[in-house]
Design an enzyme around this catalytic site. Structure first.
Site, short mmCIF file in Angstrom:
data_model
loop_
_atom_site.label_atom_id
_atom_site.label_comp_id
_atom_site.label_asym_id
_atom_site.label_seq_id
_atom_site.Cartn_x
_atom_site.Cartn_y
_atom_site.Cartn_z
N THR A 226 -5.66 -21.49 -3.14
CA THR A 226 -6.45 -21.98 -2.01
C THR A 226 -7.34 -20.90 -1.41
OG1 THR A 226 -4.86 -23.70 -1.49
CG2 THR A 226 -6.29 -23.01 0.31
N SER B 214 -2.44 -22.81 -8.18
CA SER B 214 -1.12 -22.38 -8.63
C SER B 214 -0.33 -23.50 -9.30
CB SER B 214 -0.32 -21.77 -7.48
OG SER B 214 0.08 -22.73 -6.55
#
Length: 169
Positions: free
Chosen positions: A14, A56
């Site tokens: 992010t 991720s």
């Protein structure tokens, strides 16, 4: 006293997401970490190495092996890894057997490019942790430093917390 250099490995997540309009999906773009380091006027020696640009949730065991190899092969003994928060703890476990290095994973719950982001604060926490913590794997998020092997992400609360099975009374 000479300051020890810090290696910063970027993996995406992010912290490096960009949204191009309100209806678009995100893209992980060139890391904004070097700009954050420059804006913060970091005065110690830093080397930034971009390993990948992945969310991720998309990281594989091979990706984690690449991260671990980069840490092992680096001459620096202090390492900060920017990483997506969803699987940060899985990567911490993959780094646990690396001896003699202080490894700090950090990320953001909102992209660094957003006005209201936790990215600069978390990165600062990671830099501080890398300088003072003992060798091992740490996670620096939301003003807290966690043992990387005793923490989990609480999605509902939007923060990291100690794992119940690892907290003693």
């Amino acid at each position: 006293m000479q300051q020890q250099p810090i290696l910063v490995l970027t993996t995406g997540g992010t912290v490096d997401k960009a949204y191009f309009d309100a209806l678009s999906e995100y893209q992980i773009v060139e890391s904004g970490i070097p700009a954050l380091i420059a804006q913060a006027r970091v005065a110690l020696p830093v080397r930034v190495m971009e390993l990948m640009r992945k969310d991720s949730l998309e990281l594989t065991d091979a990706d984690r092996a690449l991260i671990a190899a980069a840490v092992r092969e680096a001459p620096e003994s202090r390492v900060v890894i920017t990483h997506g928060t969803d699987t940060m703890t899985e990567s911490a476990k993959a780094l646990a057997d690396i001896a003699g290095k202080t490894i700090v994973l950090t990320g953001a719950l909102s992209p660094a490019r957003f006005a209201e982001t936790d990215a600069p604060f978390n990165l600062g926490m990671a830099f501080a942790t890398a300088q003072v913590a003992a060798p091992g794997v740490w996670i620096a998020m939301s003003g807290q430093v966690f043992d990387g092997l005793k923490v989990r992400k609480d999605r509902a609360a939007g923060k990291f917390v100690y794992s119940a099975q690892n907290v003693t009374g």
